[in-house]
Design a protein around this motif. Sequence first.
Motif, PDB file in Angstrom:
ATOM      1  N   TYR A  13      27.642  10.504  23.185  1.00  0.00           N
ATOM      2  CA  TYR A  13      27.438   9.864  21.887  1.00  0.00           C
ATOM      3  C   TYR A  13      26.025  10.020  21.356  1.00  0.00           C
ATOM      4  N   HIS A 335      37.270  -0.929  24.148  1.00  0.00           N
ATOM      5  CA  HIS A 335      36.499  -0.776  22.917  1.00  0.00           C
ATOM      6  C   HIS A 335      36.900   0.542  22.279  1.00  0.00           C
ATOM      7  N   PHE A 337      36.029   2.993  19.557  1.00  0.00           N
ATOM      8  CA  PHE A 337      35.043   3.419  18.567  1.00  0.00           C
ATOM      9  C   PHE A 337      35.678   4.343  17.535  1.00  0.00           C
ATOM     10  N   CYS A 371      32.624  -6.212  12.933  1.00  0.00           N
ATOM     11  CA  CYS A 371      32.035  -5.752  14.190  1.00  0.00           C
ATOM     12  C   CYS A 371      31.249  -6.857  14.879  1.00  0.00           C
ATOM     13  N   TYR A 373      29.592  -5.992  17.830  1.00  0.00           N
ATOM     14  CA  TYR A 373      28.737  -5.207  18.722  1.00  0.00           C
ATOM     15  C   TYR A 373      27.689  -4.518  17.862  1.00  0.00           C
ATOM     16  N   ALA A 374      26.547  -5.177  17.663  1.00  0.00           N
ATOM     17  CA  ALA A 374      25.577  -4.710  16.673  1.00  0.00           C
ATOM     18  C   ALA A 374      24.247  -4.348  17.318  1.00  0.00           C
ATOM     19  N   MET A 375      23.527  -3.433  16.649  1.00  0.00           N
ATOM     20  CA  MET A 375      22.180  -3.036  17.041  1.00  0.00           C
ATOM     21  C   MET A 375      21.183  -3.682  16.086  1.00  0.00           C
ATOM     22  N   ALA A 386      27.588  -0.763  16.009  1.00  0.00           N
ATOM     23  CA  ALA A 386      27.315   0.319  16.949  1.00  0.00           C
ATOM     24  C   ALA A 386      27.858   1.652  16.458  1.00  0.00           C
ATOM     25  N   CYS A 387      29.025   1.646  15.818  1.00  0.00           N
ATOM     26  CA  CYS A 387      29.585   2.898  15.310  1.00  0.00           C
ATOM     27  C   CYS A 387      28.677   3.507  14.251  1.00  0.00           C
ATOM     28  N   GLN A 389      25.381   3.015  14.130  1.00  0.00           N
ATOM     29  CA  GLN A 389      24.201   3.475  14.851  1.00  0.00           C
ATOM     30  C   GLN A 389      24.421   4.884  15.384  1.00  0.00           C
ATOM     31  N   HIS A 390      25.518   5.087  16.089  1.00  0.00           N
ATOM     32  CA  HIS A 390      25.752   6.390  16.716  1.00  0.00           C
ATOM     33  C   HIS A 390      26.163   7.466  15.710  1.00  0.00           C
ATOM     34  N   ASP A 394      21.552   7.529  14.549  1.00  0.00           N
ATOM     35  CA  ASP A 394      20.987   8.170  15.740  1.00  0.00           C
ATOM     36  C   ASP A 394      20.320   9.529  15.467  1.00  0.00           C
TER      37      ASP A 394
END
Length: 411
Positions: A13, A335, A337, A371, A373-375, A386-387, A389-390, A394
């Motif tokens: 990823y 999970h 993604f 979501c 699951y966060a950055m 997170a999706c 982010q990647h 990224d």
Amino acid sequence: MFPKCNLTCSPCYHSKDANKVRVDGSHTLGQVRAQMGLLRRLRGPRAHAQLIGGEVSLLDPDDHAQALLAMRAAGREPMSMTHGDFDYEYLEKLVLGPGGAVRLPRVSFAAHFDSLMRGRRGVPRPRTEADLNQARAGFVAMFDTLQTRHGVRSYLAHNMTVTPANLEQVGGVVANVASMGYQMLSFQPAAFVGDDRRWGQGYQDVTIDAVWNQVEAGLGQPVSWRAFQFGDTRCNRTAFGAMVGRSWQPVVHHERPVELAARDAFLAHFGGVNFGGSGRFALAGKVLRVLAVHPGDVVPAARWARSAVARAGRWRDVVGAVRARRVRPMTFVVHNFMDAADVAPAWALMQAGTVADDPRLRQTQERLSACTYAMAHPETGQLVPACVQHSVLDPAENAQLRRLLPLTVLR
């Protein structure tokens, strides 16, 4: 904190610049403190958080320990994400401070093992998931040794990426790994995210239902997950429970009304109680304070206990299993993604305040909005899924890190 890793995986990823960035302890600590501060302001005083590299064991043990302590200082319960290919000596240096005193009385690690990974010592090119079972058990054994020698407790999760190449082996992984000592088994169907040079098969063919069917096949029983839900059901599926002997029992079964009633009472009256960050006596005081206001909660709690034990067997059998230490917490997670091709345009529209007309993109927006699951991004004050982010952030951020943290530093 940095995208460098010493294994190669298909898929990966991280973007193409990932392994062109060095590992830097001071940069990591600065970023951890800033990100944890933002999470505390936006998400409250207590939560879980993951320390993610790249590969966290590339950090110097002291830097790694200081990062975990910084996370705890911000009210976070940290989990280090790793491929697990490091030695016991690293783990011991992590938990012991100067003079050999324990600085981390408990640690939490999520280790990623699957046959799509390349370069692991002893198993550089696994052909099947079963080839990794010795490495999986060896990872747990290190933490058993750590507790025996130093009294350090641990929570261990097992992560696995799933593609058409290993989907049919998930059941075998569950059957073998559930008894090794992990407290969580987590599976992630692969998405088209990150370095496209490492993409291969039609990952969309692996659905969240297909993975869950394999989990149930590995246990030889249904796995009840509908009693609790985090985020969108198309993204996450979580089943909290315990292994009682050889069978798995959920904390709450979604088909038992008395158990659902106990769940509702618990969330209504105990939902704001900080369980994880409290000492034994402080926690007892909190519980008693709630019960003093809601004494009727004792009734649904007793009904839940009776129902849960009935599912697991007779009271005598359950008590015997507890005494024999054959009751172990076990959570199953999937999970799911999303592909970068969907996330990028959906996120761009969300940033512009536009709801997508295309049904696929609208579904992606719905999932991103839910979501959990966060950055954290202190520079903008945003919490980013997170999706996103990647898929979106990224590549540019890793290119910047390549200039900020080049592999070769000229003096």
